[in-house]
Design an enzyme around this catalytic site. Structure first.
Site, PDB file in Angstrom:
ATOM      1  N   GLU A 149      -9.902   8.482  10.250  1.00 21.49           N
ATOM      2  CA  GLU A 149      -9.743   9.723   9.569  1.00 21.49           C
ATOM      3  C   GLU A 149      -8.314  10.276   9.793  1.00 21.49           C
ATOM      4  OE1 GLU A 149     -11.767  10.492   6.921  1.00 21.49           O
ATOM      5  OE2 GLU A 149     -12.532   8.743   7.789  1.00 21.49           O
ATOM      6  N   THR A 202      -4.760   4.002   2.437  1.00 19.29           N
ATOM      7  CA  THR A 202      -5.677   2.727   2.642  1.00 19.29           C
ATOM      8  C   THR A 202      -6.446   2.354   1.650  1.00 19.29           C
ATOM      9  OG1 THR A 202      -5.315   3.288   5.111  1.00 19.29           O
ATOM     10  CG2 THR A 202      -6.997   1.888   4.651  1.00 19.29           C
ATOM     11  N   VAL A 203      -7.412   3.287   1.364  1.00 17.47           N
ATOM     12  CA  VAL A 203      -8.676   2.990   0.303  1.00 17.47           C
ATOM     13  C   VAL A 203      -7.799   2.828  -1.185  1.00 17.47           C
ATOM     14  CG1 VAL A 203     -10.548   3.347  -0.539  1.00 17.47           C
ATOM     15  CG2 VAL A 203     -10.216   4.226   1.619  1.00 17.47           C
ATOM     16  N   LYS A 216     -21.816  11.288   7.182  1.00 23.00           N
ATOM     17  CA  LYS A 216     -22.645  10.066   6.908  1.00 23.00           C
ATOM     18  C   LYS A 216     -24.114  10.294   6.876  1.00 23.00           C
ATOM     19  CE  LYS A 216     -18.662   7.181   7.426  1.00 23.00           C
ATOM     20  NZ  LYS A 216     -17.653   6.506   8.414  1.00 23.00           N
ATOM     21  N   ILE A 219     -20.980  -1.884   3.454  1.00 21.56           N
ATOM     22  CA  ILE A 219     -22.290  -2.202   3.424  1.00 21.56           C
ATOM     23  C   ILE A 219     -22.967  -1.585   2.167  1.00 21.56           C
ATOM     24  CG2 ILE A 219     -24.516  -2.145   4.629  1.00 21.56           C
ATOM     25  CD1 ILE A 219     -23.037  -1.613   6.964  1.00 21.56           C
ATOM     26  N   GLY A 251      -5.989   1.551  10.324  1.00 22.75           N
ATOM     27  CA  GLY A 251      -6.334   2.231   8.891  1.00 22.75           C
ATOM     28  C   GLY A 251      -8.103   2.611   8.916  1.00 22.75           C
TER      29      GLY A 251
HETATM   30  P1  NAP Z   1      -5.279   7.940   3.678  1.00 24.84           P
HETATM   31  O1  NAP Z   1      -4.598   6.375   4.005  1.00 24.84           O
HETATM   32  O2  NAP Z   1      -4.586   8.989   4.517  1.00 24.84           O
HETATM   33  O3  NAP Z   1      -4.753   8.269   2.159  1.00 24.84           O
HETATM   34  C1  NAP Z   1      -4.823   9.368   1.671  1.00 24.84           C
HETATM   35  C2  NAP Z   1      -4.123   9.521   0.261  1.00 24.84           C
HETATM   36  O4  NAP Z   1      -4.011  10.622  -0.087  1.00 24.84           O
HETATM   37  C3  NAP Z   1      -2.379   9.221   0.423  1.00 24.84           C
HETATM   38  O5  NAP Z   1      -1.896   8.128  -0.123  1.00 24.84           O
HETATM   39  C4  NAP Z   1      -1.696  10.625   0.307  1.00 24.84           C
HETATM   40  O6  NAP Z   1      -0.437  10.530  -0.374  1.00 24.84           O
HETATM   41  C5  NAP Z   1      -2.705  11.043  -0.788  1.00 24.84           C
HETATM   42  N1  NAP Z   1      -2.613  12.428  -0.684  1.00 24.84           N
HETATM   43  C6  NAP Z   1      -2.699  13.576   0.156  1.00 24.84           C
HETATM   44  N2  NAP Z   1      -2.577  14.700  -0.528  1.00 24.84           N
HETATM   45  C7  NAP Z   1      -2.541  14.363  -1.644  1.00 24.84           C
HETATM   46  C8  NAP Z   1      -2.105  15.471  -2.796  1.00 24.84           C
HETATM   47  N3  NAP Z   1      -2.134  16.488  -2.791  1.00 24.84           N
HETATM   48  N4  NAP Z   1      -2.118  14.891  -4.074  1.00 24.84           N
HETATM   49  C9  NAP Z   1      -2.125  13.475  -4.117  1.00 24.84           C
HETATM   50  N5  NAP Z   1      -2.357  12.534  -3.242  1.00 24.84           N
HETATM   51  C10 NAP Z   1      -2.565  13.045  -2.206  1.00 24.84           C
HETATM   52  O7  NAP Z   1      -6.733   8.001   3.625  1.00 24.84           O
HETATM   53  P2  NAP Z   1      -7.651   6.816   3.371  1.00 24.84           P
HETATM   54  O8  NAP Z   1      -8.068   6.330   4.533  1.00 24.84           O
HETATM   55  O9  NAP Z   1      -7.276   5.954   2.056  1.00 24.84           O
HETATM   56  O10 NAP Z   1      -8.839   7.730   3.018  1.00 24.84           O
HETATM   57  C11 NAP Z   1      -9.266   8.121   1.621  1.00 24.84           C
HETATM   58  C12 NAP Z   1     -10.678   8.593   1.562  1.00 24.84           C
HETATM   59  O11 NAP Z   1     -11.400   7.694   2.194  1.00 24.84           O
HETATM   60  C13 NAP Z   1     -11.034   9.609   2.501  1.00 24.84           C
HETATM   61  O12 NAP Z   1     -12.082  10.499   1.753  1.00 24.84           O
HETATM   62  C14 NAP Z   1     -11.511   8.949   3.859  1.00 24.84           C
HETATM   63  O13 NAP Z   1     -12.848   9.967   4.479  1.00 24.84           O
HETATM   64  C15 NAP Z   1     -12.455   7.823   3.028  1.00 24.84           C
HETATM   65  N6  NAP Z   1     -12.797   6.605   3.625  1.00 24.84           N
HETATM   66  C16 NAP Z   1     -11.482   5.849   4.370  1.00 24.84           C
HETATM   67  C17 NAP Z   1     -12.060   4.869   4.890  1.00 24.84           C
HETATM   68  C18 NAP Z   1     -10.999   4.237   5.708  1.00 24.84           C
HETATM   69  O14 NAP Z   1     -11.524   3.187   6.593  1.00 24.84           O
HETATM   70  N7  NAP Z   1      -9.748   4.342   5.564  1.00 24.84           N
HETATM   71  C19 NAP Z   1     -13.444   4.319   4.852  1.00 24.84           C
HETATM   72  C20 NAP Z   1     -14.495   4.942   4.014  1.00 24.84           C
HETATM   73  C21 NAP Z   1     -13.930   6.062   3.473  1.00 24.84           C
HETATM   74  P3  NAP Z   1       0.920   9.653   0.321  1.00 24.84           P
HETATM   75  O15 NAP Z   1       0.414   8.281   0.357  1.00 24.84           O
HETATM   76  O16 NAP Z   1       1.689   9.657  -0.921  1.00 24.84           O
HETATM   77  O17 NAP Z   1       1.361  10.467   1.323  1.00 24.84           O
HETATM   78  N1  HSE Z   2     -13.182   6.993   9.922  1.00 20.79           N
HETATM   79  C1  HSE Z   2     -14.051   6.278   9.478  1.00 20.79           C
HETATM   80  C2  HSE Z   2     -14.612   5.161  10.406  1.00 20.79           C
HETATM   81  C3  HSE Z   2     -13.654   5.570   7.913  1.00 20.79           C
HETATM   82  O1  HSE Z   2     -13.909   5.039  11.326  1.00 20.79           O
HETATM   83  O2  HSE Z   2     -15.532   4.863  10.137  1.00 20.79           O
HETATM   84  C4  HSE Z   2     -14.886   4.762   7.354  1.00 20.79           C
HETATM   85  O3  HSE Z   2     -15.473   5.803   6.856  1.00 20.79           O
END
Ligand code: NAP
Ligand code: HSE
Length: 436
Positions: free
Chosen positions: A192, A14-15, A207, A138, A189
């Site tokens: 976690e 997602t990110v 957080k 934010i 999306g």
């Molecule tokens: P996600 O959608 O689950 O994406 C995780 C990505 O990491 C996927 O693309 C996955 O690969 C890749 N990955 C997993 N294992 C890997 C490895 N061994 N080597 C290389 N790539 C690998 O997670 P996300 O929501 O983007 O979140 C990413 C981070 O941002 C997390 O720390 C989360 O807490 C933080 N975050 C997320 C949000 C949100 O709203 N989603 C908000 C704030 C912070 P594949 O796609 O190829 O399977």
């Molecule tokens: N899973 C987290 C949330 C993503 O729902 O707030 C943003 O940090």
């Protein structure tokens, strides 16, 4: 124009996808704003074949994300894989040790290892930026570091988990079940990889621990956060809360006390029209009290592709402009060790929901148990919509006057002796202040 800033992105979920899109869509503006081009050089994710809806022509694919941390042609590693251990931690540690800047959205990593990582960043003179880790879009970290630098901060209160706020809002609005709404939040999306982190309060606690460290100049102490999630909340609680003029929110609260810092994450009743009571859906909000500025409330989308990637790219722009600041505002050597305030002295009013046997004397037994613990009752409501449940029990709600947490704990121990009558009560704190 100076040399380009060369980026490697680890994780294309997602990110990560959001970051790649912004770097392409805002290329011209980003170069003009930072005085150099910001170039995506390489990416890494698990599945090279997955269609992610982004154009990666001319961008190197690394099978192993650790290669980004070691590549000579990369200046900044963006870590958006997630998780406090394993590959994400290795990539960040390696990149910093190699003298590369790091931008991450990973609150689990920063809450657990942020101080150790910050020490490496400071030794190597590189940035470790994590604006996206707290409250999504934010700019709360910039606000604490820059706009509020003149203040001693006395409290930070926030709706810090978009998934929980989305679930609570939808449950209240539609009367749908918890599990059903969680599936929607995952599809959007917001959640976690392990949604238990969201609904169990751990993500908000990560957080809050980061915010408390930044606000109070202490080392991050995630272990000192008291955590309770939202899984016990039912449709009935929203109806009761509404009748009393409250909303139910998962709050993270950090306050500066005489004997240390109090950090708590739990469902909370907040007045309907208050700043935090009015925050709905995936929105987050953070209320900060500073000695000079007074109360400040920032609200915005706390999760999802756009808001989170927006925060990541703002960190990249800082680096492109040559801004390298201590990751925790002051150098780690200036941070005080964490000290946990005694929770038993903390005061609050409470909402207590019982599933009480509907017979003469049951209410008297419950009120006696509360009185024996010195807990004073403000209101009692019994509601069975005219019919008893199959078990012959009726939901009963008590609102208490403000009481010390120690007294409430005592009351719950006394109530154990009346379990047959009262069931196991659900206990929710009430924050009456307008900021919460
Ligand atoms: P996600 O959608 O689950 O994406 C995780 C990505 O990491 C996927 O693309 C996955 O690969 C890749 N990955 C997993 N294992 C890997 C490895 N061994 N080597 C290389 N790539 C690998 O997670 P996300 O929501 O983007 O979140 C990413 C981070 O941002 C997390 O720390 C989360 O807490 C933080 N975050 C997320 C949000 C949100 O709203 N989603 C908000 C704030 C912070 P594949 O796609 O190829 O399977
Ligand atoms: N899973 C987290 C949330 C993503 O729902 O707030 C943003 O940090």
């Amino acid at each position: 124009m100076s040399k380009p800033l060369r980026i490697g992105v680890a994780g294309l979920g997602t990110v990560g996808v959001g970051v790649v899109k912004i770097l392409a869509d805002r290329r011209e503006f980003l170069s003009a704003a930072s005085g150099r081009t910001v170039e995506l050089v390489a990416v890494s994710s698990r599945d090279e074949k997955k269609d992610r809806g982004i154009d990666l022509k001319g961008v190197r694919w690394e099978k192993d994300a650790r290669a980004l941390a070691n590549a000579d042609d990369i200046d900044v590693v963006v870590e958006v894989i997630g998780g406090s251990e394993g590959i994400a931690r290795e990539v960040v540690e390696q990149a910093l040790s190699n003298g590369k800047h790091v931008v991450t959205a990973n609150k689990a990593l920063i809450a657990r290892h942020g101080i150790a990582l910050a020490r490496v960043a400071e030794q190597r003179g590189v940035a470790l930026n994590y604006e996206a880790a707290v409250a999504g879009g934010i700019p709360i970290i910039k606000a604490l570091r820059e706009g509020l630098a003149a203040n001693e901060i006395t409290s930070v209160t926030g709706i810090l988990n978009g998934t929980c706020n989305y679930i609570l809002t939808e449950m209240e609005k539609t009367g749908r079940d918890f599990g059903d709404v969680l599936i929607d939040a995952q599809a959007l999306g917001y959640a976690e990889a392990d949604p238990a982190f969201d609904v169990g309060g751990v993500d908000a606690a990560h957080k809050l621990a980061i915010l408390a460290s930044l606000a109070f100049g202490r080392e991050v102490s995630f272990e000192n956060v008291e955590i309770e999630g939202i899984t016990q909340i039912t449709a009935a609680d929203f109806k009761f809360a509404k009748d009393f003029g409250y909303k139910i929110k998962l709050l993270g609260i950090a306050t500066l006390g005489v004997d240390g810092i109090e950090q708590r994450v739990h469902p909370t009743l907040v007045p309907e029209g208050s700043p935090l009571g009015a925050v709905s859906g995936v929105f987050n909000a953070v209320a900060i009290e500073g000695d000079r500025v007074g109360l400040l409330v920032l609200e915005g989308r706390g999760a999802g592709e756009g808001p989170t990637a927006s925060a990541v790219v703002s960190d990249l722009v800082d680096i492109a402009r040559g801004l390298v600041m201590p990751p925790f505002i002051v150098p780690t050597s200036h941070l005080k060790p964490p000290a946990k305030a005694s929770p038993s002295k903390s005061k609050s009013a409470y909402y207590l929901r019982f599933s009480a046997v509907d017979r003469a004397g049951s209410m008297a037994e419950i009120t006696r148990a509360l009185a024996d613990a010195n807990v004073s009752i403000e209101r009692i409501v019994q509601r069975g919509e005219g019919k008893e449940t199959a078990s012959g029990r009726m939901p009963v709600v008590f609102l208490t006057h403000e009481t010390e947490e120690g007294s409430m704990r005592k009351a719950l121990i006394h109530l154990e002796n009346h379990k047959e009558v009262a069931g196991t009560p659900l206990v929710i704190r009430i924050e009456k202040s307008g900021s919460r």
